[in-house]
Design a protein around this motif. Structure first.
Motif, short mmCIF file in Angstrom:
data_model
loop_
_atom_site.label_atom_id
_atom_site.label_comp_id
_atom_site.label_asym_id
_atom_site.label_seq_id
_atom_site.Cartn_x
_atom_site.Cartn_y
_atom_site.Cartn_z
N LEU A 1 57.14 28.57 25.93
CA LEU A 1 57.23 27.85 27.21
C LEU A 1 56.14 28.29 28.18
O LEU A 1 56.04 27.80 29.30
CB LEU A 1 58.61 28.12 27.84
N ILE A 2 55.31 29.23 27.75
CA ILE A 2 54.29 29.78 28.66
C ILE A 2 52.96 29.06 28.48
O ILE A 2 52.55 28.76 27.36
CB ILE A 2 54.14 31.30 28.38
N ASP A 3 52.29 28.78 29.60
CA ASP A 3 50.93 28.24 29.54
C ASP A 3 49.98 29.44 29.52
O ASP A 3 49.72 30.07 30.55
CB ASP A 3 50.66 27.36 30.76
N TRP A 4 49.50 29.76 28.32
CA TRP A 4 48.77 31.02 28.11
C TRP A 4 47.37 31.04 28.72
O TRP A 4 46.71 32.07 28.74
CB TRP A 4 48.72 31.36 26.62
N ASP A 5 46.92 29.91 29.23
CA ASP A 5 45.59 29.93 29.87
C ASP A 5 45.64 30.63 31.23
O ASP A 5 44.62 31.13 31.71
CB ASP A 5 45.04 28.51 30.03
N PHE A 6 46.80 30.67 31.85
CA PHE A 6 47.00 31.34 33.14
C PHE A 6 45.89 30.99 34.13
O PHE A 6 45.36 31.87 34.82
CB PHE A 6 47.07 32.87 32.95
N LYS A 7 45.56 29.72 34.19
CA LYS A 7 44.42 29.29 35.02
C LYS A 7 44.59 29.59 36.50
O LYS A 7 43.66 30.03 37.15
CB LYS A 7 44.19 27.79 34.82
N GLU A 8 45.76 29.35 37.05
CA GLU A 8 45.92 29.51 38.50
C GLU A 8 46.29 30.92 38.90
O GLU A 8 46.56 31.20 40.05
CB GLU A 8 47.01 28.56 39.02
N PHE A 9 46.33 31.80 37.95
CA PHE A 9 46.88 33.12 38.24
C PHE A 9 45.82 34.12 38.67
O PHE A 9 44.68 34.08 38.20
CB PHE A 9 47.59 33.67 36.99
N GLN A 10 46.25 35.02 39.54
CA GLN A 10 45.37 36.11 39.92
C GLN A 10 45.36 37.11 38.77
O GLN A 10 46.43 37.50 38.28
CB GLN A 10 45.95 36.76 41.16
N THR A 11 44.20 37.50 38.30
CA THR A 11 44.18 38.42 37.15
C THR A 11 43.64 39.80 37.55
O THR A 11 43.58 40.70 36.73
CB THR A 11 43.32 37.85 36.00
N GLN A 12 43.24 39.92 38.80
CA GLN A 12 42.77 41.22 39.28
C GLN A 12 43.58 41.62 40.50
O GLN A 12 43.34 41.11 41.59
CB GLN A 12 41.29 41.12 39.69
N TYR A 13 44.56 42.44 40.32
CA TYR A 13 45.35 42.89 41.47
C TYR A 13 45.64 44.38 41.31
O TYR A 13 45.47 44.96 40.24
CB TYR A 13 46.65 42.07 41.60
N LEU A 14 46.04 44.97 42.41
CA LEU A 14 46.36 46.40 42.47
C LEU A 14 45.30 47.23 41.72
O LEU A 14 44.12 46.95 41.82
CB LEU A 14 47.79 46.64 41.96
N SER A 15 45.73 48.22 40.96
CA SER A 15 44.70 49.12 40.38
C SER A 15 43.87 48.47 39.27
O SER A 15 42.90 49.06 38.80
CB SER A 15 45.34 50.43 39.90
N HIS A 16 44.24 47.24 38.85
CA HIS A 16 43.36 46.54 37.89
C HIS A 16 41.96 46.38 38.50
O HIS A 16 40.99 46.16 37.78
CB HIS A 16 43.91 45.14 37.58
N LYS A 17 41.87 46.49 39.84
CA LYS A 17 40.58 46.25 40.51
C LYS A 17 39.68 47.49 40.58
O LYS A 17 38.58 47.40 41.08
CB LYS A 17 40.87 45.78 41.96
N PHE A 18 40.18 48.62 40.13
CA PHE A 18 39.44 49.87 40.36
C PHE A 18 38.02 49.91 39.77
O PHE A 18 37.12 50.48 40.34
CB PHE A 18 40.22 51.07 39.80
N HIS A 19 37.85 49.39 38.58
CA HIS A 19 36.57 49.57 37.87
C HIS A 19 36.37 48.41 36.92
O HIS A 19 37.30 48.04 36.21
CB HIS A 19 36.63 50.89 37.09
N SER A 20 35.18 47.84 36.87
CA SER A 20 35.01 46.74 35.92
C SER A 20 34.94 47.29 34.49
O SER A 20 34.65 48.47 34.28
CB SER A 20 33.74 45.95 36.26
N TYR A 21 35.23 46.43 33.55
CA TYR A 21 35.22 46.88 32.14
C TYR A 21 34.99 45.65 31.27
O TYR A 21 35.66 44.63 31.45
CB TYR A 21 36.55 47.54 31.78
N PRO A 22 34.06 45.70 30.32
CA PRO A 22 33.78 44.49 29.55
C PRO A 22 34.91 44.14 28.57
O PRO A 22 35.55 45.03 28.02
CB PRO A 22 32.51 44.85 28.77
#
Ligand SMILES: C[S@@+](CC[C@H](N)C(=O)[O-])C[C@H]1O[C@@H](n2cnc3c(N)ncnc32)[C@H](O)[C@@H]1O
Length: 462
Positions: free
Chosen positions: A36-57
């Motif tokens: 039932l999930i739309d796995w593209d997560f297009k409208e979703f924020q994908t960088q929040y809280l500590s996910h933002k600390f450091h970029s990573y490839p």
């Protein structure tokens, strides 16, 4: 119009959250919920809280681990990611109150993960703020030229670090060393320093180093304060600097693995992070020797990279089976790659390994990746789709990941199937290039040679 769009986006997010909170009496109900999930997560924020600390490839979006953590685990479960990178799975486990173990051979990845999944106390953050002010005076007044890094490795970007920059980075590093006894803020400082070095490498117009470093630390401190209000009871997040093929983790302890392994022939992480590691005093050569999926070798026959990669991934999947409990779920996200104009569908190889490892295939989910994200490689171009395979452990296996005989046999079968596929329809990944038939025919000979060399190429190096 804007408002209407906003409302639809909001609805999608709310629907998703509701789905995760739902009650699913059986495992099959949970598997059905995945559909039932739309796995593209297009409208979703994908960088929040500590996910933002450091970029990573090539990190994956947090919604992938979050979905499986919320649907398939309880608060007393342990979540494992054997290729944790910058810790997306570990952060999601942390935010959702689950203990976790992350593992990566890249020492920088381990440091970033550790810092992202801890709540530093107010007292320690104040100490760090005080140190920053001291450090600012130090940087403003010190005009020595230590030139610690006269011998930067010879690459184009070494020109980016001029004498003044080297001086300033060294002063920051020296100042941080004085905080070593307070390891949580020391580590946070190192991550901020590494993120600053990354900004220098990425920037076209130069970076004010201290201002950049200062801002990074302030942002991280604000985020930690915010996370403190979300995470009430701090879960344990253990980070291991180790090889996914030989995990230093007890057997049968976890109900869920969510991981995205390296791709074949895509990225050499040791190269990407060479400068960060150098500045932080980390051993990038040690990582280089054990990195899976790297492509700085087998230059004359790239198909040897494939058999080596398949062997490494098979060994890693043996370890995934070992650390999971019976009935536990193993989720692997991976995209396709390309070798000499031939398409490499890694997920199909992993699915073919599954029955030998007592994994039952539950489902394969396909998702489009937002192509505006930086997710590219010189060799394979933009990676714009991803497969998520969901496996369930049906039983233990009596195989050790060092068992070369087993690995050789299974990899040989996979390589033979690949050889047949290429013979039948050569050039499955031309990506708009014109390539002669003769050139493509050479691939068959190379694959045959790679198959002959499997016994030596699958051996563990170093
Ligand atoms: C695709 S990235 C993982 C990204 C991660 N899911 C995230 O969101 O940050 C693959 C990771 O595998 C790691 N890696 C490569 N060889 C390894 C090995 N032998 N053992 C453990 N980790 C390894 C790389 O350092 C890299 O961080």
């Amino acid at each position: 119009m804007q408002e209407i769009l906003f409302e639809t986006e909001l609805n999608k997010i709310q629907e998703y959250e509701k789905l995760l909170e739902g009650y699913y009496p059986t495992q099959q109900d949970k598997y059905n919920a995945l559909d039932l999930i739309d796995w593209d997560f297009k409208e979703f924020q994908t960088q929040y809280l500590s996910h933002k600390f450091h970029s990573y490839p090539a990190r994956f979006i947090p919604q992938i681990p979050k979905t499986f953590i919320k649907l398939f685990t309880d608060e007393d479960d342990i979540i494992i990611d054997p290729f944790c990178g910058c810790g997306t799975t570990i952060v999601e486990a942390f935010l959702n109150g689950r203990d976790s173990i992350g593992n990566d051979f890249n020492p920088l990845a381990c440091l970033i993960t550790k810092v992202k999944a801890q709540l530093i106390s107010e007292g320690d953050l104040n100490l760090l703020a005080k140190k920053l002010m001291e450090l600012k005076r130090y940087v403003d007044s010190d005009h020595r030229r230590p030139e610690y890094f006269k011998k930067l490795p010879k690459r184009n970007i070494s020109n980016l670090f001029n004498r003044d920059m080297i001086n300033e980075l060294c002063l920051i590093k020296e100042g941080l060393e004085e905080l070593k006894a307070h390891h949580e803020i020391y580590d946070l400082g190192l991550v901020a320093l590494s993120a600053t070095i990354w900004s220098i490498i990425e920037s076209e117009n130069g970076v004010d180093i201290f201002v950049n470093f200062y801002k990074k630390i302030s942002n991280m401190a604000d985020i930690i304060k915010e996370m403190r209000s979300i995470v009430k009871k701090q879960p344990k997040a253990k980070v291991l600097h180790g090889d996914a093929r030989f995990l230093e983790i007890d057997s049968n302890i976890s109900n869920l693995i969510v991981t995205s392994p390296p791709y074949v022939n895509a990225l050499d992480y040791y190269r990407v992070h060479m400068y960060n590691m150098l500045w932080l005093g980390m051993d990038y050569n040690g990582f280089r020797r054990h990195e899976i999926g790297g492509h700085s070798h087998f230059i004359t026959n790239r198909f040897r990279l494939l058999s080596e990669y398949l062997a490494d991934m098979l060994r890693s999947m043996i370890e995934m089976n070992r650390v999971l409990r019976k009935g536990g779920i193993c989720v692997i996200a991976i995209g396709n790659s390309s070798l000499e104009y031939e398409l490499i569908e890694s997920y199909k190889h992993f699915l073919a390994f599954a029955p030998y490892l007592n994994f039952k295939t539950v489902k394969t989910i396909f998702r489009n990746i937002d192509t505006t994200r930086k997710y590219t490689s010189r060799d394979i171009g933009k990676i714009d789709d991803e497969y998520i395979i969901v496996l369930e452990k049906t039983n233990d296996i009596n195989i050790n990941s060092r068992d070369d005989g087993f690995v050789e046999e299974i990899v040989t079968r996979q390589m033979r199937e690949f050889e047949q596929k290429v013979q039948k329809s050569p050039g499955s990944s031309l990506r708009g290039k014109r390539v002669s038939e003769k050139r493509l025919k050479q691939n068959s000979g190379r694959i045959a040679e790679a198959i002959r060399l499997i016994p030596q190429d699958i051996k563990i190096k170093g």
